[in-house]
Structures are given as C-alpha cells and as structure tokens.
Enzyme design. Structure first.
Site: not given
Length: 179
Positions: A7, A66, A138
């Site tokens: 992330d 992502e 996170d």
C-alpha cells in the site's frame, strides 16, 4: 509461495506478506516503511530501499499493489503515483511479476462491499487471518491487497487461466524482465 502486498505512500508505505503454500493464506509479516526524508527524491529512494529489503528478507514469488485512483488533491495524487511507481520498479528490478488491483475490488474481496471503510478492512483482515491484534491501517490495506491477490490467483488456477497471456481481474506487468 509468498506474495508481497504493498500500500504505497510518500510518508508511510504499508506492506503485508502472506504464504499461499497451503489451502488457506497464512500471515507471515506486516508493517509500515516509515519515510523520514525531506525531499521527494530521498523519499522515493527510501521507499525503494525499504521494499528491496522486504524482498530480500521474505523472497516473495509475486508482488501485488493497488491501482492508481483519482484523488481530490492533485498534488497528493502525484506524490502517491510516484511512490507507487517506485514500488513497481523495485519489484520489476527484482524479477517479480506485478499484479494490480482496484481499491473497490480489494474492499469487495475482503469485506464483501466495495464501499468499505478502513476500520472494516482492518476488522476483516484481523478475523480472516486470525491475527491476535489489529494491524495498523496501512499494513491492513497491504494485507488486503495480498489477500485479494491470493483469492484472484486461486480462482484463476481453478479456471485453468492462471499464467495465460489473457490474465485475469488483476492486471500483471508481464513483459518487463531486467537483464
């Protein structure tokens, strides 16, 4: 098989490591790379070095991250994109196949709804992986990315299309291999 989920961020980059060797994904590690540099180039260098260290430590076979999304603040989106690009280049330079997943797809895979908030993602990651403590937001997001890859990978293997040129729901950077 080990998968590393990332992330990305310019201040905190979350990571999650899962072992997909058994029938059920198993938690290996998670946390955050804390970026302490002042200038952008130095921040990106720290992101790269932190991910390179994780790759050396855990020896993942695949890398999941992502996809880019549109943020309200253009400056924040640009910085996020640069941190994300740095992470992808690090994985590619280490010979890892890179898989990308949309934020809604990750939330859907982990919580059952693409509109889930961070607390819901944290809760489900803790429950699904049987963690004794809730990971930082996170790190939970990075574990959710790795878990989404695990589910997508398992579904594609079942269909017999994993590793084909068509790919699946996750987009893979297939053609880049460092010499």
């Amino acid at each position: 098989m080990i998968v590393l989920g990332i992330d990305p961020g310019s201040r905190l980059t979350g990571y999650g490591v899962l072992d997909l060797s058994g029938g059920k994904p198993r938690y290996v590690a998670s946390g955050c790379i804390r970026i302490k540099a002042d200038g952008l180039a130095q921040k990106l260098a720290q992101v790269y070095a932190g991910i390179a260290e994780l790759i050396a430590m855990h020896r993942p076979a695949e890398f999941a991250i992502e996809q880019v999304f549109m943020a309200k603040n253009a400056d924040s989106a640009l910085k996020l994109g640069q941190a994300r690009g740095t992470a992808v280049v690090c994985a590619a330079n280490h010979g890892l196949p890179v898989f990308e997943y949309a934020a809604r797809q990750i939330k859907q895979a982990v919580t059952g709804t693409g509109a889930a908030d961070k607390l819901q993602v944290q809760h489900m990651i803790t429950a699904v992986l049987g963690l004794s403590a809730t990971p930082q937001a996170d790190a939970a997001d990075a574990l959710a990315i790795a878990l989404t890859h695990a589910h997508t990978r398992a579904g594609l293997i079942q269909q017999g299309s994993y590793g084909s040129r068509r790919g699946g729901r996750g987009q893979r950077w297939r053609d880049y291999r460092p010499e």
